[in-house]
Design an enzyme around this catalytic site. Structure first.
Site, PDB file in Angstrom:
ATOM      1  NE  ARG A   1     -59.772   2.729 -38.424  1.00 15.68           N
ATOM      2  CZ  ARG A   1     -59.696   2.532 -37.109  1.00 15.68           C
ATOM      3  NH1 ARG A   1     -58.839   3.220 -36.385  1.00 15.68           N
ATOM      4  NH2 ARG A   1     -60.461   1.634 -36.530  1.00 15.68           N
TER       5      ARG A   1
ATOM      6  CG  HIS B   1     -65.647   0.953 -36.141  1.00 20.29           C
ATOM      7  ND1 HIS B   1     -64.957   0.065 -36.944  1.00 20.29           N
ATOM      8  CD2 HIS B   1     -64.829   1.204 -35.076  1.00 20.29           C
ATOM      9  CE1 HIS B   1     -63.780  -0.205 -36.392  1.00 20.29           C
ATOM     10  NE2 HIS B   1     -63.680   0.469 -35.261  1.00 20.29           N
TER      11      HIS B   1
ATOM     12  CD  GLN C   1     -65.001  -1.764 -31.479  1.00 24.95           C
ATOM     13  OE1 GLN C   1     -63.899  -1.437 -31.907  1.00 24.95           O
ATOM     14  NE2 GLN C   1     -65.153  -2.468 -30.367  1.00 24.95           N
TER      15      GLN C   1
ATOM     16  CG  ASP D   1     -66.843   6.218 -29.748  1.00 26.22           C
ATOM     17  OD1 ASP D   1     -65.620   6.050 -29.536  1.00 26.22           O
ATOM     18  OD2 ASP D   1     -67.298   6.528 -30.873  1.00 26.22           O
TER      19      ASP D   1
ATOM     20  CB  CYS E   1     -65.066   1.081 -29.667  1.00 28.75           C
ATOM     21  SG  CYS E   1     -65.020   2.890 -29.601  1.00 28.75           S
TER      22      CYS E   1
ATOM     23  NE  ARG F   1     -62.502  -4.502 -34.252  1.00 26.24           N
ATOM     24  CZ  ARG F   1     -61.942  -3.316 -34.512  1.00 26.24           C
ATOM     25  NH1 ARG F   1     -61.792  -2.437 -33.528  1.00 26.24           N
ATOM     26  NH2 ARG F   1     -61.563  -2.977 -35.733  1.00 26.24           N
TER      27      ARG F   1
HETATM   28  N1   CP Z   1     -61.631   0.332 -31.698  1.00 26.57           N
HETATM   29  C1   CP Z   1     -60.791   0.581 -32.716  1.00 26.57           C
HETATM   30  O1   CP Z   1     -61.165   0.509 -33.908  1.00 26.57           O
HETATM   31  O2   CP Z   1     -59.519   0.816 -32.328  1.00 26.57           O
HETATM   32  P1   CP Z   1     -58.361   1.431 -33.252  1.00 26.57           P
HETATM   33  O3   CP Z   1     -58.784   2.805 -33.635  1.00 26.57           O
HETATM   34  O4   CP Z   1     -57.122   1.400 -32.401  1.00 26.57           O
HETATM   35  O5   CP Z   1     -58.222   0.550 -34.469  1.00 26.57           O
HETATM   36  N1  NVA Z   2     -65.682   7.237 -32.851  1.00 26.96           N
HETATM   37  C1  NVA Z   2     -64.283   6.891 -32.798  1.00 26.96           C
HETATM   38  C2  NVA Z   2     -64.115   5.414 -32.837  1.00 26.96           C
HETATM   39  C3  NVA Z   2     -62.696   4.938 -32.688  1.00 26.96           C
HETATM   40  C4  NVA Z   2     -62.560   3.459 -32.796  1.00 26.96           C
HETATM   41  C5  NVA Z   2     -63.555   7.563 -33.948  1.00 26.96           C
HETATM   42  O1  NVA Z   2     -64.091   7.582 -35.063  1.00 26.96           O
HETATM   43  O2  NVA Z   2     -62.448   8.080 -33.729  1.00 26.96           O
END
Ligand code: CP
Ligand code: NVA
Length: 314
Positions: free
Chosen positions: A103, A130, A133, A220, A260, A288
């Site tokens: 990530r 993502h 997700q 989101d 999400c 997930r």
């Molecule tokens: N939706 C999602 O990816 O959650 P986190 O940021 O908590 O991993």
């Molecule tokens: N768009 C958000 C998604 C979190 C799962 C971010 O990147 O923070």
């Protein structure tokens, strides 16, 4: 040749449906109390340059349920690209572990890691996409709805990583995607081009137009990880893009609401809608786990999509 899981557009429609079927099977095995250590002895390294609840917990729990082991590497642990180059991290990790999840901010880092690693790499969120997700979300829709292809999905919010992954999914699976974002918050140009080529799909600055008659209303956060300094301006710019009872009333009466998470209650979504009867956000979060187990299993045992699997290492 090894496969990675970096985006949806590298997958075939058959592979997406195969992964969703596998995820459903893993879910039902788990629910029936059956153990399924299909990845006994395998190790996943998880590199996090941003915070996480769901992604970390579902990968770590999923790997444990599959009989393997996951190692969490916090943002300051390895300093990828700073303490050590992405290339050297990739080549070292490939000597010890079977799978890497990352990530990070720049999608280019994720691509470089995948290029330099000899083991499969999974994108656990970048500023561009993502895809993990989306797989959990598609599993949720598959459980809830008759046919993915016939859905009208409204995405209301920032044209950032989630919206861009939804465009990839629409291009692949053929459902109608109606994306509403404030001016200046559109997806990147290549994604806008892709969306405009999809029949019935639209990009609008009017949330009501996007939501009208939709089967799914998705949102989101207005301020993604890494954008915290823009939060005040974003709150102002997104004011009319809140998913609330009034906006939801414009959707199909059986529409479901998706997010999400994490949610910023009172900003992009109200408590009433997030906790209301049309919300499926906890199903998404649960899925997930199952979707990512399917991804890991497929990357390490690719024949799993064509054949039956047995709990022996292979
Ligand atoms: N939706 C999602 O990816 O959650 P986190 O940021 O908590 O991993
Ligand atoms: N768009 C958000 C998604 C979190 C799962 C971010 O990147 O923070």
């Amino acid at each position: 040749m090894k496969r990675d899981f970096l985006d949806l557009s590298s997958l075939s429609v058959g592979e997406v449906h195969g992964l969703l079927r596998l995820a459903a099977r893993l879910k039902s095995e788990l629910k029936s109390g059956m153990e399924h250590p299909y990845l006994r002895g395998r190790t996943l390294a998880m590199i996090f340059q941003k915070p996480s609840l769901r992604t970390r917990l579902t990968f770590e729990t999923g790997m444990a349920q599959l009989g393997g082991h996951a190692i969490y590497l916090a943002p300051d642990d390895i300093g990828i690209g700073e303490r050590e180059s992405v290339k050297d991290v990739a080549r070292n990790l490939s000597r010890w572990v079977d799978l890497i999840m990352i990530r990070t901010f720049s999608h280019a880092t994720c691509l470089e890691l995948a290029r330099e690693a000899s083991v499969p790499v999974i994108n656990g969120l970048t500023d561009l996409l993502h895809p993990c997700q989306l797989m959990g979300d598609l599993q949720t829709l598959r459980e809830r709805c008759h046919s993915l292809k016939e859905l009208r999905i409204a995405f209301v919010g920032d044209g950032f990583n989630l919206a861009q992954s939804w465009i990839e999914a629409a291009a692949l699976l053929g459902f109608e995607l109606r994306l509403a974002c404030p001016k200046g918050y559109e997806p990147k140009a290549e994604f806008v081009r892709c969306l405009r080529q999809l029949p019935n799909s639209i990009l609008t600055h009017d949330p009501v137009e996007a939501v009208r008659g939709a089967n799914v209303v998705y949102t989101d956060t207005w301020t993604s990880m890494g954008q915290e300094r823009e939060a005040v301006k974003r709150r102002r710019d997104f004011t009319n893009f809140q998913v609330n009872a009034s906006l939801l009333s414009k959707a199909d009466s059986n529409a479901i609401v998706m997010h999400c998470l994490p949610a910023h209650r009172g900003e992009e979504i109200t408590d009433e809608v997030l906790d209301g009867p049309q919300s499926v956000v906890l199903e998404q979060a649960e899925n997930r786990l199952h979707a990512q187990k399917a991804i890991m299993l497929w990357l390490l045992r690719p024949s799993v999509l064509d054949a039956d699997i047995t709990p022996t290492a292979g």
